[in-house]
Design an enzyme around this catalytic site. Structure first.
Site, PDB file in Angstrom:
ATOM      1  N   ASP A  67       0.815  -1.220   0.000  1.00 35.80           N
ATOM      2  CA  ASP A  67       0.000   0.000   0.000  1.00 35.80           C
ATOM      3  C   ASP A  67       0.846   1.265   0.000  1.00 35.80           C
ATOM      4  OD1 ASP A  67       0.939  -0.429   2.574  1.00 35.80           O
ATOM      5  OD2 ASP A  67      -1.018  -0.876   3.415  1.00 35.80           O
ATOM      6  N   ASP A 136      -6.932  -3.246  14.483  1.00 40.08           N
ATOM      7  CA  ASP A 136      -8.318  -3.668  14.234  1.00 40.08           C
ATOM      8  C   ASP A 136      -8.368  -4.890  13.310  1.00 40.08           C
ATOM      9  OD1 ASP A 136      -7.531  -2.570  11.858  1.00 40.08           O
ATOM     10  OD2 ASP A 136      -9.102  -1.042  11.750  1.00 40.08           O
ATOM     11  N   HIS A 138      -6.709  -5.304  10.430  1.00 32.98           N
ATOM     12  CA  HIS A 138      -6.588  -5.100   8.983  1.00 32.98           C
ATOM     13  C   HIS A 138      -5.245  -5.595   8.452  1.00 32.98           C
ATOM     14  CE1 HIS A 138      -5.061  -0.807   9.898  1.00 32.98           C
ATOM     15  NE2 HIS A 138      -4.050  -1.399   9.296  1.00 32.98           N
ATOM     16  N   GLU A 143      -9.668  -2.113   5.601  1.00 37.57           N
ATOM     17  CA  GLU A 143     -10.326  -1.756   6.853  1.00 37.57           C
ATOM     18  C   GLU A 143     -11.527  -2.665   7.113  1.00 37.57           C
ATOM     19  OE1 GLU A 143      -8.743   0.052   8.704  1.00 37.57           O
ATOM     20  OE2 GLU A 143      -8.269   2.048   7.993  1.00 37.57           O
TER      21      GLU A 143
HETATM   22  C1  GLP Z   1      -0.569   0.070   8.593  1.00 38.27           C
HETATM   23  C2  GLP Z   1      -0.149  -0.697   7.334  1.00 38.27           C
HETATM   24  C3  GLP Z   1      -0.285  -2.197   7.532  1.00 38.27           C
HETATM   25  C4  GLP Z   1       0.406  -2.603   8.809  1.00 38.27           C
HETATM   26  C5  GLP Z   1      -0.284  -1.919   9.976  1.00 38.27           C
HETATM   27  C6  GLP Z   1       0.296  -2.315  11.316  1.00 38.27           C
HETATM   28  O1  GLP Z   1      -1.938   0.250   8.660  1.00 38.27           O
HETATM   29  N1  GLP Z   1      -0.907  -0.306   6.194  1.00 38.27           N
HETATM   30  O2  GLP Z   1       0.272  -2.878   6.420  1.00 38.27           O
HETATM   31  O3  GLP Z   1       0.379  -3.996   8.967  1.00 38.27           O
HETATM   32  O4  GLP Z   1      -0.125  -0.526   9.805  1.00 38.27           O
HETATM   33  O5  GLP Z   1       1.456  -1.595  11.586  1.00 38.27           O
HETATM   34  P1  GLP Z   1       2.444  -1.938  12.741  1.00 38.27           P
HETATM   35  O6  GLP Z   1       3.259  -3.072  12.265  1.00 38.27           O
HETATM   36  O7  GLP Z   1       3.264  -0.684  12.921  1.00 38.27           O
HETATM   37  O8  GLP Z   1       1.648  -2.271  13.958  1.00 38.27           O
END
Ligand code: GLP
Length: 242
Positions: A67, A136, A138, A143
């Site tokens: 993304d 959450d 995702h 989402e």
């Molecule tokens: C963002 C990214 C996800 C990632 C998530 C969790 O929303 N788009 O790909 O997995 O954050 O991030 P973290 O690893 O910092 O908890």
């Protein structure tokens, strides 16, 4: 699903890096899917270490990221493009043409989503997709309530995600409200999935996503149906599983 629970974050990152390196050793032209966020950071540092020691080479790989924020150019300090070059790509033996992220600056975002999906297909599909998980549940920016069949699309970020990502920006208003994201459909097409998470704050969502019902409210839960999914956790993230 294959579960690997590691005693700490260091060994968790080493396990993930070893799985990615093994993939590339077996198939030097692998197409790798990468993720941003804090979860894969140490894995990237371990991969750079393996490259320095001559264990792995990225000279023939192609990479696609999950993304990118809409409206942030690659040189913006918070763009996912910059994150990847700073934390992984620059430390590997690879050129700019080998790595692709969705272009959140494209004039026609819908067309960019189609091009991105086509580029993954033209590359032969993703051999190994690395994933983190949001609080959450995702994956990428899919989402709660997302359709499982979606491919790369424009996603409107929800309040929880904007709040979680606020720590990287000066003000809440600076956090982009939209992103281009691979859909659950794109992710499920990857031949192998490597999901990683660490820390107590991920323990509950890991339990819900992988031991609970499969539901679009929790996009990671669909991974229960993937035929080759490995989940690598540290002890804290695994602490609600027993
Ligand atoms: C963002 C990214 C996800 C990632 C998530 C969790 O929303 N788009 O790909 O997995 O954050 O991030 P973290 O690893 O910092 O908890």
């Amino acid at each position: 699903m294959h579960w690997i629970v590691c005693p700490d974050q260091k060994s968790q990152a080493q396990a993930c890096a070893a799985i990615i390196a093994a993939q590339v050793l077996q198939k030097p032209t692998s197409v790798l899917g990468f993720a941003t966020g804090s979860s894969p950071l140490r894995t990237y540092a371990e991969l750079i270490e393996l490259k320095k020691r001559g264990v792995v080479s990225f000279s023939q790989v192609r990479t696609f990221n999950l993304d990118e924020y809409v409206g942030l150019p690659c040189d913006h300090p918070q763009s996912y493009c910059k994150f990847m070059w700073d934390n992984l790509f620059a430390g590997m033996d690879m050129g700019k043409d080998q790595a692709r992220l969705p272009n959140g600056m494209a004039a026609d975002l819908e067309a960019e989503c189609c091009d991105y999906e086509r580029a993954i297909e033209d590359a032969g599909g993703i051999d190994l997709q690395l994933l983190g998980i949001g609080h959450d549940g995702h994956i990428a920016f899919n989402e709660p309530g997302t359709e499982f069949s979606r491919f790369t699309h424009i996603e409107t970020l929800n309040e929880l995600t904007i709040e979680a990502n606020q720590r990287f920006f000066a003000k809440r208003e600076d956090v982009p409200k939209h992103a281009l994201s691979m859909g659950v459909g794109s992710i499920m097409r990857a031949r192998r999935i490597l999901m990683t998470a660490y820390g107590k704050d991920k323990a509950k969502i890991i339990r819900e996503a992988f031991l609970g019902p499969v539901t679009p409210q929790l996009s990671a839960s669909i991974l229960q149906f993937h035929s080759d999914c490995t989940i690598v956790l540290d002890r804290d993230a695994a602490s609600a599983l027993a």
